[in-house]
Design an enzyme around this catalytic site. Structure first.
Site, short mmCIF file in Angstrom:
data_model
loop_
_atom_site.label_atom_id
_atom_site.label_comp_id
_atom_site.label_asym_id
_atom_site.label_seq_id
_atom_site.Cartn_x
_atom_site.Cartn_y
_atom_site.Cartn_z
N ARG A 99 -19.07 17.99 -47.71
CA ARG A 99 -19.96 19.15 -47.80
C ARG A 99 -19.71 20.02 -49.03
O ARG A 99 -20.65 20.55 -49.61
CB ARG A 99 -19.83 20.01 -46.55
CG ARG A 99 -20.47 19.39 -45.34
CD ARG A 99 -20.36 20.31 -44.15
NE ARG A 99 -20.77 19.62 -42.95
CZ ARG A 99 -20.22 19.81 -41.76
NH1 ARG A 99 -19.23 20.70 -41.62
NH2 ARG A 99 -20.65 19.15 -40.72
N CYS A 128 -22.90 22.87 -37.61
CA CYS A 128 -23.95 23.37 -36.73
C CYS A 128 -24.09 24.89 -36.74
O CYS A 128 -25.20 25.42 -36.79
CB CYS A 128 -23.73 22.88 -35.30
SG CYS A 128 -22.02 22.89 -34.76
N GLN A 155 -19.71 29.61 -29.14
CA GLN A 155 -20.07 28.20 -29.33
C GLN A 155 -19.84 27.34 -28.09
O GLN A 155 -18.87 27.52 -27.34
CB GLN A 155 -19.30 27.63 -30.53
CG GLN A 155 -19.73 28.28 -31.84
CD GLN A 155 -19.06 27.71 -33.08
OE1 GLN A 155 -18.64 28.49 -33.92
NE2 GLN A 155 -18.96 26.40 -33.21
N ARG A 241 -15.08 29.75 -28.79
CA ARG A 241 -15.60 28.72 -27.88
C ARG A 241 -15.79 29.31 -26.49
O ARG A 241 -14.89 29.98 -25.98
CB ARG A 241 -14.63 27.54 -27.80
CG ARG A 241 -15.16 26.36 -27.04
CD ARG A 241 -16.12 25.48 -27.80
NE ARG A 241 -15.45 24.75 -28.86
CZ ARG A 241 -16.11 24.13 -29.84
NH1 ARG A 241 -17.42 24.18 -29.91
NH2 ARG A 241 -15.45 23.48 -30.78
N HIS A 248 -25.33 26.90 -29.31
CA HIS A 248 -24.45 27.91 -29.93
C HIS A 248 -25.23 29.23 -30.07
O HIS A 248 -26.41 29.23 -30.40
CB HIS A 248 -24.05 27.47 -31.35
CG HIS A 248 -23.04 26.36 -31.40
ND1 HIS A 248 -22.38 25.87 -30.31
CD2 HIS A 248 -22.55 25.67 -32.48
CE1 HIS A 248 -21.53 24.92 -30.69
NE2 HIS A 248 -21.63 24.76 -31.99
C1 11C Z 1 -18.04 22.84 -33.12
N1 11C Z 1 -19.16 23.32 -35.20
O1 11C Z 1 -18.90 23.48 -32.51
C2 11C Z 1 -18.25 22.44 -34.54
C3 11C Z 1 -18.68 21.00 -34.53
O2 11C Z 1 -17.97 20.29 -39.11
O3 11C Z 1 -19.56 19.12 -38.24
C4 11C Z 1 -19.13 20.48 -35.87
C5 11C Z 1 -18.01 20.14 -36.77
C6 11C Z 1 -18.55 19.82 -38.12
O4 11C Z 1 -16.99 22.49 -32.61
#
Ligand code: 11C
Length: 344
Positions: A99, A128, A155, A241, A248
């Site tokens: 990325r 995401c 998330q 989380r 999310h």
């Molecule tokens: C999660 N955002 O919710 C992360 C998953 O870099 O593609 C995606 C991890 C990524 O745990």
């Protein structure tokens, strides 16, 4: 014309959604190859009503492939993306492996579709939690400029894969039945300690970096600057989380450049944005929630308020299906953009 499409990581939470999305979009496919690690090879999956055996990925799996959707982890992408490109495929990679590579476009079609024209074989699909935020911010930036973003996320466990979803289910059942359990996956499979996710909130997504932020937070900060072409944008993230299965949510504080705006001005800008649904009516208790966003491709925005102290400051609440706009749909959307722009 149909394309030969490969899905690497087909048995995973995102891979499954990629296949569903390709079906739902009636993506022009002449042949599909479902690929995985040795562990999941042999699994039989259905695509367009046909049973297909998942094969272990090797470099030669990509012979003749036009478009390869990768979602099998960063280390797998590092091995196979260059091999697939060598064999003439365009790779849309849903991991963090490429990325921030300057040679690799990092694309959210609603924001920077034109960057696809610069691709050299690999295109990166952002994290995401970054995707849904930049979709919501882009029409605001276009209309009023943007200086600063402070985001806190809420998330879902599916961001961490199928094993994390299972862990949430099992822990929830165990707690309700008064049984003991041993956390094994969350917050991060590869980290030293594991914590309860059911009936909890865990302020760690991915591993900690030396600067005190987690890698998820750093991804949100760096990727936002790259996608929006704003290297000097001030961005800070706190990622948490929650015991939500999918979807999310984000509380986003942002400061625009223009003075004297109202919340209504921001709402109107948001309505003009692509891929966004405004759900914002406090008198009717209308606001986005993950339970309503699951299964949908859009980004949902609500709770737009002007800050009470800072004239250029606003707050909003942004929700999306992390497996769809956050992953599978954004990847398939990139593939559709490539076709539209004549790049494949
Ligand atoms: C999660 N955002 O919710 C992360 C998953 O870099 O593609 C995606 C991890 C990524 O745990």
């Amino acid at each position: 014309k149909g394309y030969h499409v490969a899905v690497l990581g087909a048995t995973g939470a995102v891979g499954q959604q990629m296949m569903k999305t390709l079906e739902n979009r009636e993506f022009p496919i002449s042949k599909i190859s479902l690929l995985s690690s040795a562990r999941s090879a042999g699994t039989v999956l259905k695509f367009r009503g046909e049973e297909i055996v998942v094969e272990e990925a090797t470099p030669d799996s990509f012979n003749g492939v036009d478009i390869a959707l990768f979602s099998a982890g960063g280390s797998v992408s590092k091995i196979f993306a260059p091999e697939a490109v060598k064999r003439g495929a365009i790779v849309i990679d849903n991991t963090s492996a490429y990325r921030m590579d300057e040679e690799v476009p990092l694309v959210v079609p609603e924001v920077n579709e034109e960057d696809l024209k610069l691709h050299k074989g690999i295109i990166a699909n952002p994290n995401c939690s970054t995707i849904q935020m930049v979709v919501a911010l882009e029409p605001i930036r276009k209309a009023f400029g943007l200086n600063k973003v402070i985001v806190s996320t809420y998330q879902a466990v599916s961001g961490s894969g199928t094993a994390a979803i299972q862990e949430l289910h099992e822990q929830t059942k165990a707690i309700i039945h008064g049984e003991s359990f041993e956390p094994q996956i969350l917050p991060v499979k590869g980290d030293k300690k594991h914590y309860q996710i059911a009936f909890n909130a865990v302020p760690q997504i991915d591993k900690f970096m030396d600067n005190g932020f987690t890698f998820e937070e750093v991804k949100m900060m760096n990727e936002t600057k790259k996608i929006m072409h704003m290297p000097d944008l001030k961005v800070a993230a706190t990622c948490v989380r929650l015991p939500v299965e999918t979807g999310h949510s984000e509380s986003v504080y942002f400061e625009v450049e223009k003075e004297g705006l109202t919340a209504k001005d921001i709402q109107e800008a948001v309505i003009s944005g692509a891929g966004i649904v405004l759900e914002d009516n406090p008198s009717e208790q209308l606001y986005p929630m993950p339970a309503n966003a699951v299964g949908k491709n859009d980004v949902f925005v609500g709770r737009i308020r002007k800050d009470l102290d800072e004239d250029k400051g606003f707050h909003m609440w942004v929700v999306s299906d992390n497996l769809l706009k956050g992953a599978a749909w954004n990847s398939v959307q990139i593939a559709e953009s490539l076709i539209k722009l004549g790049l494949v």
